[in-house]
Scaffold this active site. Structure first.
Site, PDB file in Angstrom:
ATOM      1  N   ASP A 106       0.819  -1.205   0.000  1.00 22.91           N
ATOM      2  CA  ASP A 106       0.000   0.000   0.000  1.00 22.91           C
ATOM      3  C   ASP A 106       0.856   1.259   0.000  1.00 22.91           C
ATOM      4  O   ASP A 106       1.533   1.565   0.982  1.00 22.91           O
ATOM      5  CB  ASP A 106      -0.903  -0.011   1.238  1.00 22.91           C
ATOM      6  CG  ASP A 106      -1.920   1.120   1.232  1.00 22.91           C
ATOM      7  OD1 ASP A 106      -2.078   1.781   0.186  1.00 22.91           O
ATOM      8  OD2 ASP A 106      -2.568   1.332   2.282  1.00 22.91           O
ATOM      9  N   ASP A 287      -1.893   5.562  -6.182  1.00 26.06           N
ATOM     10  CA  ASP A 287      -2.131   4.722  -5.010  1.00 26.06           C
ATOM     11  C   ASP A 287      -2.347   3.266  -5.402  1.00 26.06           C
ATOM     12  O   ASP A 287      -3.326   2.932  -6.055  1.00 26.06           O
ATOM     13  CB  ASP A 287      -3.351   5.249  -4.256  1.00 26.06           C
ATOM     14  CG  ASP A 287      -3.705   4.415  -3.042  1.00 26.06           C
ATOM     15  OD1 ASP A 287      -2.790   3.854  -2.414  1.00 26.06           O
ATOM     16  OD2 ASP A 287      -4.911   4.344  -2.715  1.00 26.06           O
TER      17      ASP A 287
END
Length: 415
Positions: A106, A287
């Site tokens: 992440d 992201d």
């Protein structure tokens, strides 16, 4: 699954590359200038799911966390986390502590923690700090205690004293053991208690400080796929893999616009087709933890009008007819003065995986979604996993910039 690793030293750098696969665990591939180990693209579907609701919840939380770091009021209200069954396609890496943990990769968060699946087991290398740790995500949350421990990413590649959160409670992470947070380390501020003003070095930070990699830099190569069991990507810590992109990498500074500036944020504009500007120059973030390409509500409405798409009640995605797909125009992203083409094929969900999201197997779904707020919020775009599958992306913490390049899959017709 603990993969073997071969360390290879070059005259200029030592790089660590992680092959991204789906479920399967093939033999380690060793190139002349990289170190490789498997990473998996997790498919975790347990019922009907709404991809857009899943990513919108994450977007709300990202915006709130960015504003909180700046001492600004949250402009979007917090809402309950999306149920765990909505956690669908995510890239995970197997990280060895006392046991092997499957952790979500992440770039939108920076805490590393375990315990959502397998519990954390202390060993002789474990040291408990005085802090508790807690993080809330759009898709869930965890809280527990902070430890430091020896993290093993493969034979000979170890990180001593890495901060690890051991979850005592968690929600929203079924099918995972936790998260490998590789975003900016400033995102960890406020996650510890009582040391609320202390930040936590990420895995990338510690790999660099301990001399394992030459720079605090992470490069990502994801690839579109029609199945859930093939090699489809690569992560490289410390450098770039020239075999994964074509042409030059276009580097742009992290945006100064908040709250995107708190993440790997960039300034960009979006055009549909030859002349239909749907989003003038604005700020967004790149992201890995978001599945879709999310854009501001007003831009999304322009996109929907241009494509003629309708919302699908099951998946939450836009749906188009075969005739509309034939007329679907490319999206053009202008980033740092360079135009990147996001083709019609890149804009659709892989049709072979429609059933995996509860959709009609014969339908054509679009992966462009509504971020949930109008443009001008300071976070108007999230270039998520489906965007990264078409463009090589470099997260360069040393130089406070993001790099983007075309790849052999930029124009692929895989979907």
């Amino acid at each position: 699954m603990i993969p073997s690793l071969t360390r290879i030293f070059s005259t200029s750098a030592v790089l660590m590359t992680l092959l991204v696969i789906t479920r399967a665990s093939p033999a380690i591939q060793v190139r002349s200038s990289t170190i490789t180990l498997p990473v998996a693209k997790l498919y975790n579907f347990t019922g009907s799911a709404n991809l857009v609701a899943h990513d919108q919840a994450r977007a709300r939380n990202l915006r709130a966390r960015g504003n909180a770091r700046l001492g600004r009021p949250n402009l979007a209200p917090q809402v309950a986390s999306v149920p765990s069954q909505n956690q669908l396609f995510q890239y995970v890496v197997n990280v060895s502590l006392s046991r092997t943990h499957s952790l979500l990769v992440d770039t939108g968060s920076s805490n590393t923690w375990v315990g959502a699946g397998q519990t954390y087991v202390q060993t002789s290398t474990t040291r408990q700090t005085r802090d508790s740790v807690a993080v809330t995500y759009g898709i869930g949350s965890f809280s527990g205690h902070e430890f430091t421990d020896l993290v093993n990413l493969g034979r000979g590649l170890r990180i001593a004293g890495q901060s690890i959160g051991a979850a005592a409670t968690q929600q929203g992470f079924d099918g995972l053991d936790g998260i490998l947070g590789v975003g900016p380390s400033g995102l960890t501020l406020g996650t510890l208690s009582p040391d609320v003003s202390s930040s936590i070095p990420t895995v990338t930070d510690n790999l660099f400080s301990q001399g394992v990699i030459p720079a605090t830099l992470l490069s990502v190569s994801f690839q579109p796929t029609q199945t859930d069991n093939n090699i489809n990507g690569e992560l490289t810590f410390g450098g770039t893999d020239s075999s994964k992109f074509v042409g030059a990498i276009n580097f742009v500074p992290i945006t100064s616009t908040a709250p995107s500036s708190q993440f790997f944020g960039i300034d960009e504009s979006i055009r549909y087709g030859a002349s239909n500007t749907i989003l003038s120059t604005t700020s967004g973030i790149v992201d890995t933890g978001t599945t879709l390409l999310l854009i501001a509500t007003d831009a999304f409405q322009k996109y929907q009008d241009a494509t003629g798409a309708v919302e699908d009640n099951v998946t939450g995605l836009l749906r188009i007819t075969p005739a509309q797909f034939q007329n679907l125009q490319s999206l053009f992203f202008t980033i740092g003065g360079v135009v990147f083409e996001f083709t019609a094929n890149a804009q659709i969900w892989p049709r072979a995986l429609n059933a995996a999201i509860g959709g009609d197997p014969n339908a054509i779904f679009l992966i462009v979604g509504d971020i949930g707020t109008p443009s001008g919020s300071g976070l108007d775009v999230i270039n998520g996993m489906t965007f990264i599958e078409r463009f090589y992306t470099v997260f360069d913490t040393d130089n406070n910039r993001v790099g983007i390049a075309n790849t052999p899959f930029t124009r692929a017709t895989t979907n």
